[in-house]
Write a protein that holds these residues in place. Structure first.
Motif: not given
Length: 104
Positions: A85-95
């Motif tokens: 998301h937004t050009g980076n990898f994260h360990n959390q995702r909100n939907e």
């Protein structure tokens, strides 16, 4: 990835759902979910980390007996940065999910 088919491999997944109906037309619900595939049974070479856990909270409105409108918020979390998301990898995702269900 296990290549030796004579050895045991394991994975687990689970979901727990709760729903409270205030009336025949309005309800709140919540869901918890977990997934782990340490031996790559389902994920193969895709490296998702050791686990993915999620929590969902939502509301449902049924204006007609064959129609439902729902809105829910869901958060997924992994021990590894797998969500882009937004050009980076994260360990959390909100939907945020909005649904219109019709059945006949």
């Amino acid at each position: 990835l296990k290549r030796d088919t004579t050895k045991m491999a394991s994975m687990y997944a689970g979901t727990l759902v709760g729903k409270f109906s205030f009336t025949n037309k309005f309800a709140l619900y919540s869901r918890g979910e977990t997934f782990s595939d340490p031996n790559d049974i389902l994920t193969g070479k895709l490296d998702i980390g050791d686990y993915i856990n999620g929590i969902t909270a939502g509301t449902e409105y049924k204006p007609y007996k064959n129609m439902a409108l729902s809105a829910e918020w869901r958060i997924l979390q992994s021990d590894k940065k797998i969500f882009y998301h937004t050009g980076n990898f994260h360990n959390q995702r909100n939907e945020v999910i909005l649904c219109l269900d019709l059945w006949f």
